[in-house]
Scaffold this motif. Structure first.
Motif, short mmCIF file in Angstrom:
data_model
loop_
_atom_site.label_atom_id
_atom_site.label_comp_id
_atom_site.label_asym_id
_atom_site.label_seq_id
_atom_site.Cartn_x
_atom_site.Cartn_y
_atom_site.Cartn_z
N LYS A 25 -0.20 9.67 11.95
CA LYS A 25 1.13 10.14 12.37
C LYS A 25 2.22 9.29 11.73
O LYS A 25 3.22 9.79 11.24
CB LYS A 25 1.26 10.04 13.89
N ALA A 26 1.99 7.96 11.74
CA ALA A 26 3.01 7.05 11.21
C ALA A 26 3.20 7.27 9.70
O ALA A 26 4.33 7.27 9.20
CB ALA A 26 2.60 5.61 11.49
N LEU A 27 2.10 7.48 9.01
CA LEU A 27 2.20 7.68 7.56
C LEU A 27 2.93 9.00 7.26
O LEU A 27 3.75 9.08 6.34
CB LEU A 27 0.80 7.68 6.92
N HIS A 28 2.66 9.98 8.08
CA HIS A 28 3.33 11.28 7.90
C HIS A 28 4.84 11.11 8.10
O HIS A 28 5.65 11.60 7.31
CB HIS A 28 2.76 12.30 8.90
N LYS A 29 5.19 10.36 9.15
CA LYS A 29 6.61 10.13 9.45
C LYS A 29 7.28 9.44 8.27
O LYS A 29 8.39 9.76 7.88
CB LYS A 29 6.68 9.25 10.71
N GLU A 30 6.54 8.50 7.70
CA GLU A 30 7.09 7.70 6.61
C GLU A 30 7.28 8.53 5.33
O GLU A 30 8.23 8.34 4.59
CB GLU A 30 6.12 6.54 6.36
N ALA A 76 1.77 17.51 5.47
CA ALA A 76 1.39 17.78 6.86
C ALA A 76 0.38 16.74 7.35
O ALA A 76 -0.24 16.04 6.55
CB ALA A 76 0.76 19.16 6.96
N VAL A 77 0.26 16.69 8.67
CA VAL A 77 -0.71 15.77 9.25
C VAL A 77 -1.64 16.56 10.17
O VAL A 77 -1.19 17.45 10.89
CB VAL A 77 0.01 14.60 9.99
N LEU A 78 -2.93 16.25 10.10
CA LEU A 78 -3.91 16.95 10.94
C LEU A 78 -4.84 15.91 11.58
O LEU A 78 -5.40 15.06 10.90
CB LEU A 78 -4.74 17.92 10.10
N HIS A 79 -4.95 15.97 12.90
CA HIS A 79 -5.87 15.08 13.61
C HIS A 79 -6.33 15.75 14.88
O HIS A 79 -5.80 16.81 15.26
CB HIS A 79 -5.21 13.73 13.90
N SER A 80 -7.26 15.12 15.57
CA SER A 80 -7.91 15.82 16.68
C SER A 80 -7.08 15.90 17.94
O SER A 80 -7.46 16.57 18.89
CB SER A 80 -9.25 15.17 16.98
N SER A 81 -5.93 15.21 18.01
CA SER A 81 -5.16 15.36 19.23
C SER A 81 -4.18 16.54 19.12
O SER A 81 -3.44 16.82 20.06
CB SER A 81 -4.45 14.06 19.62
N LEU A 82 -4.22 17.24 18.00
CA LEU A 82 -3.40 18.46 17.89
C LEU A 82 -4.17 19.63 18.49
O LEU A 82 -5.40 19.60 18.56
CB LEU A 82 -3.11 18.76 16.42
N SER A 83 -3.43 20.66 18.88
CA SER A 83 -4.12 21.81 19.47
C SER A 83 -4.92 22.55 18.41
O SER A 83 -4.64 22.45 17.21
CB SER A 83 -3.12 22.74 20.12
N THR A 88 8.11 0.88 6.02
CA THR A 88 8.71 0.08 4.96
C THR A 88 9.80 -0.84 5.53
O THR A 88 10.42 -1.60 4.82
CB THR A 88 9.36 0.98 3.90
N GLN A 89 10.05 -0.73 6.85
CA GLN A 89 11.08 -1.57 7.46
C GLN A 89 10.65 -3.04 7.42
O GLN A 89 9.46 -3.33 7.54
CB GLN A 89 11.23 -1.18 8.93
N SER A 90 11.63 -3.92 7.31
CA SER A 90 11.31 -5.34 7.36
C SER A 90 11.00 -5.70 8.82
O SER A 90 11.34 -4.95 9.74
CB SER A 90 12.50 -6.16 6.88
N SER A 91 10.36 -6.85 9.04
CA SER A 91 10.01 -7.21 10.41
C SER A 91 11.27 -7.39 11.26
O SER A 91 11.28 -7.09 12.45
CB SER A 91 9.13 -8.45 10.42
N TRP A 92 12.38 -7.85 10.63
CA TRP A 92 13.63 -8.03 11.38
C TRP A 92 14.14 -6.66 11.87
O TRP A 92 14.49 -6.49 13.03
CB TRP A 92 14.68 -8.70 10.48
N LYS A 123 0.83 -1.20 0.00
CA LYS A 123 0.00 0.00 0.00
C LYS A 123 0.87 1.26 0.00
O LYS A 123 0.62 2.21 -0.74
CB LYS A 123 -0.85 -0.02 1.28
N LEU A 124 1.90 1.19 0.84
CA LEU A 124 2.80 2.33 0.94
C LEU A 124 3.51 2.58 -0.40
O LEU A 124 3.63 3.73 -0.86
CB LEU A 124 3.83 2.05 2.04
#
Ligand SMILES: Nc1ncnc2c1ncn2[C@@H]1O[C@H](COP(=O)(O)OP(=O)(O)OP(=O)(O)O)[C@@H](O)[C@H]1O
Length: 763
Positions: free
Chosen positions: A545-550, A566-573, A713-717, A510-511
């Motif tokens: 948040k994770a997708l934004h970081k990625e 940018a990322v916007l969600h309800s836990s932001l001020s 995108t990191q492998s599980s290892w 997906k990524l």
């Protein structure tokens, strides 16, 4: 290919970088995008309709039915006539316009006293033809009481007459469906075919009319066509004087079809009219007349902005509800009529992105002020001068009840005459139901008219509204019809958007697929499949948040780098949220990653696309998310939905909306459909209980702790290695802290520092 060119919102390509042919193709492709800024034709439907009155030159009638009445207003669908009245002329400088308006108003006042305005109406066949052609369907929902019985009888009688005609072999009429037993009555009110009619036929305030013109709207959208006459002058629209007292109203119209100004114009006009009436008695009263409730802060402030644009120079104050704002209210003297009826309101408000926004708001506000100071402050603050209040449910309830309790408010709002629920289906969903009902109960004036607006309305919500309205009618001994307007076909759909449903085997796939939307595979002139600006929706705050970081470093520095995403969600001020909104609106941010907090109502005119990184949790959820593009009839918007095997059990409702949208857009059977028939047939049906759970909790696997909850995108290892390292560091820090604490206090109570941030649906 140059990333700047890929992501640029500009519509003019650089000729140096392109071949002539490629350039032309790119220009053509870009010119169609919502971000091109072209003024759209906002109407979605204009079907040819066979009618006996087709081709006839329209004759207008005045209220008394005189077809040859002198025509002193514009012929509403004829541009030449519009130029006569100069309604769409370029806006005059404000002061001049206001001055002129004041003079006109003075004149108007005098004239009004001597002569009542002649309203010119279309005959019934003409109404039917226009309403059908624009797919506007009005249904009388309420039970027969008073004047409503008459209206209903007329509508039913009409159908019987039609049936009789068709039996006798009337060709055209024979095509009509005959009335079925138990079928609700259909109505054919006067449509609004041009904005000029608002002033000349419906007599709205001149300044308000000027403000509509200033916005550059040329033709009314379908919902404006259908709803404005009915809300401004129900008696005239329905041809029944009894109805002048007002109607309760449900409007179901596509996303981006201009519902906001449709409820704001009558609200502002209502305030101005009331002032005019009071003025005649010599006293000017400033009182709260209308409340607009919306589920999120973003939507509420957008409505305030729209309202203020329409109210410029009228003196009408459109205000956003804030903590500490003191409204004209009264203590609740008696129990509200619906108090005993709480069988539908037993459920606790569910955890949802919207609700979390409100909780957060309270937290922030209470952080700002100390308890005692706050009370003192409340007492000392003067009453706010508000005509139209726009609010989210909980913040108003906090004012009404002091403690924000959901059951009974302590205060009432006796002056309110109009309660407007924007995104009514979500406001009356268990998520917000108790809060919304408490607000409704606090509007104690018998004349309070309810209007509900959304692109989606489940039948249980309609039933709830009908039930409570009929209780109010009995309690206040009033009779007002409840009328529903549906724009478009019965199926919920987003017809003017291109839909893509993409399967990827894994989350990582997906990524990769999302990255392909950001970056073209080759340097073709057609550019990437999705041009920024676009919105990416995820299921939870953590995933956003994770997708934004990625993705945050995916846009190169020379194209603006991190600042473009940018990322916007309800836990932001509140402040951060509104800054991000502004940056996205102004084009500084190109890719906005968010949750369902922005799925409803928010209007970014130039958004080229929507990506459902996580599948929406209901058909309605899909409609609202996809509807963030293709606003006001704009073409070229794209909605891409990714799904993995976890989503397969739930993807059918989304696929159904896509199929209905493509059918409405005339793509069915053309081979262009993105959901093929075999796929629709193969997808499993969702059980009712699963649907309910999904709506509240989302896909389980993507919730915190689920295997698929993270985006990387990191492998599980690699992930395991990083986790181990992080845990070792945390454990070592904890050991040090505990040792230090033990040393200092000799073993006092350990403070819980593991408190994780609550993120979205459940994180
Ligand atoms: N008659 C019109 N002509 C052109 N544009 C219009 C017209 N009426 C409204 N608009 C514009 O259409 C856009 C969408 O309007 P609005 O936000 O009211 O849609 P909506 O129906 O409330 O959508 P949603 O269901 O997503 O909340 C706005 O930018 C608004 O300014």
């Amino acid at each position: 290919m140059d990333i700047l060119k890929i992501l640029s919102r500009g519509t003019k390509p650089n000729p140096k970088n392109q071949t002539a042919k490629g350039s032309a193709a790119a220009v053509a492709a870009t010119a169609k995008l919502p971000s091109a800024g072209a003024v759209p034709h906002p109407q979605l439907f204009n079907d040819p309709v066979s009618s006996s009155s087709r081709g006839k030159k329209r004759k207008r009638k005045n209220k008394s039915g005189d077809k040859d009445a002198e025509d002193d207003g514009p012929e509403n669908d004829d541009e030449d006539d519009l130029s006569d009245v100069n309604f769409f002329a370029p806006p005059k400088p404000r002061t001049e316009a206001v001055q002129q308006h004041n003079e006109e108003d003075g004149e108007d006042q005098k004239k009004k006293k001597n002569k009542k305005r002649k309203v010119k109406t279309l005959d019934e066949d003409e109404c039917k033809q226009i309403l059908r052609s624009h797919r506007l369907k009005f249904t009388l929902l309420s039970e027969s009481v008073g004047g409503v019985a008459e209206l209903e009888a007329r509508a039913v009688g009409e159908k019987k007459e039609k049936k009789k005609k068709s039996k006798e072999g009337g060709e055209e009429e024979g095509k009509e469906k005959g009335p079925k037993k138990g079928k609700l009555a259909q109505l054919w009110p006067q449509p609004l075919t041009a904005f000029g009619q608002l002033k000349y036929d419906y007599g709205i305030n001149q300044t308000l009319a000027d403000n509509i013109t200033r916005q550059g709207f040329k033709v009314p959208t379908e919902v404006q066509m259908g709803a404005l006459p009915l809300l401004l002058q129900p008696g005239t629209a329905l041809g029944d004087k009894e109805m002048e007292k007002g109607v309760d109203f449900l409007a179901v119209a596509p996303t981006g079809s201009g519902k906001t100004i449709t409820f704001l114009i009558p609200a502002i006009e209502g305030v101005l009219k009331a002032r005019g009436e009071v003025n005649e008695g010599g006293e000017v009263k400033n009182e709260l007349r209308a409340i607009v409730v919306a589920p999120t802060r973003e939507l509420a402030s957008q409505i305030v902005n729209e309202g203020r644009k329409l109210a410029i120079g009228t003196g009408v104050r459109v205000v956003l509800m804030k903590r500490g704002l003191r409204l004209q209210a009264e203590g609740r003297a008696e129990k509200a009529e619906e108090d005993s009826d709480s069988e539908n309101e037993e459920e606790k408000p569910e955890e949802a992105e919207h609700v979390q926004g409100e909780d957060e708001e309270d937290k922030e506000d209470s952080d700002e002020e100390d308890g005692d100071d706050k009370k003192k402050d409340q007492k000392e603050k003067p009453l706010a001068r508000v005509d139209i209040l726009v609010t989210t449910p909980k913040i108003l309830l906090n004012f009404l009840s002091d403690d924000g309790k959901l059951t009974n408010s302590k205060r009432t709002l006796p002056t309110v005459r109009s309660l407007i629920l924007d995104e009514a289906d979500v406001l009356l969903d268990p998520i917000f139901r108790k809060q919304t009902m408490a607000i409704w109960k606090s509007c104690v004036h018998p004349d309070v008219a309810l209007t509900c607006w959304s692109a989606t309305m489940a039948s249980n919500i309609e039933a709830l509204v009908t039930k409570h309205l009929s209780k109010r009618a009995k309690h206040f001994n009033i009779s007002r019809p409840l009328i529903r307007l549906v724009v478009g076909l019965k199926d919920t759909a987003v017809p003017n958007v291109t839909h893509k449903l993409i399967y990827t085997a894994t989350e990582q796939g997906k990524l990769l697929a999302l990255r392909q939307l950001l970056h073209p595979a080759s340097s073709s002139d057609s550019g990437p499949p999705l041009r920024p600006p676009f919105i990416v929706f995820t299921q939870t705050i953590d995933r956003a948040k994770a997708l934004h970081k990625e993705l945050q470093f995916d846009i190169p520095l020379e194209a603006g780098g991190q600042a473009r995403i940018a990322v916007l969600h309800s836990s932001l001020s509140d402040q951060i949220r509104s800054k991000i909104m502004t940056k996205f609106r102004t084009g500084e941010v190109w890719v906005l990653i968010t949750t369902d907090v922005l799925a409803r109502g928010v209007d970014f005119a130039g958004v080229n696309g929507v990506v459902n990184y996580d599948v929406p949790t209901s058909a309605a959820g899909y409609v609202h998310r996809a509807g963030r593009t293709g606003r006001a009839g704009r073409e070229g918007g794209v909605a891409v939905t990714f799904y993995t095997k976890e989503d397969i059990p739930f993807v059918k409702s989304v696929a159904n909306v896509i199929a209905a949208s493509e059918k409405q857009a005339g793509k069915a059977g053309s081979g262009e459909e993105s959901v093929k028939k075999w796929l629709l047939d193969a997808l499993p049906k969702v059980a009712k209980e699963d649907k309910r759970k999904l709506k509240v909790r989302g896909v389980e696997a993507r919730r915190a702790g689920g295997k698929e909850a993270s985006i990387t995108t990191q492998s599980s290892w690699e992930r395991r290695k990083e986790n181990n390292k992080r845990q070792a560091i945390e454990a070592s820090k904890k050991r040090k802290r505990m040792a230090l604490q033990a040393e200092k206090q000799g073993g006092g109570k350990k403070k819980d520092d593991d408190g994780e941030e609550w993120g979205g649906l459940d994180d």
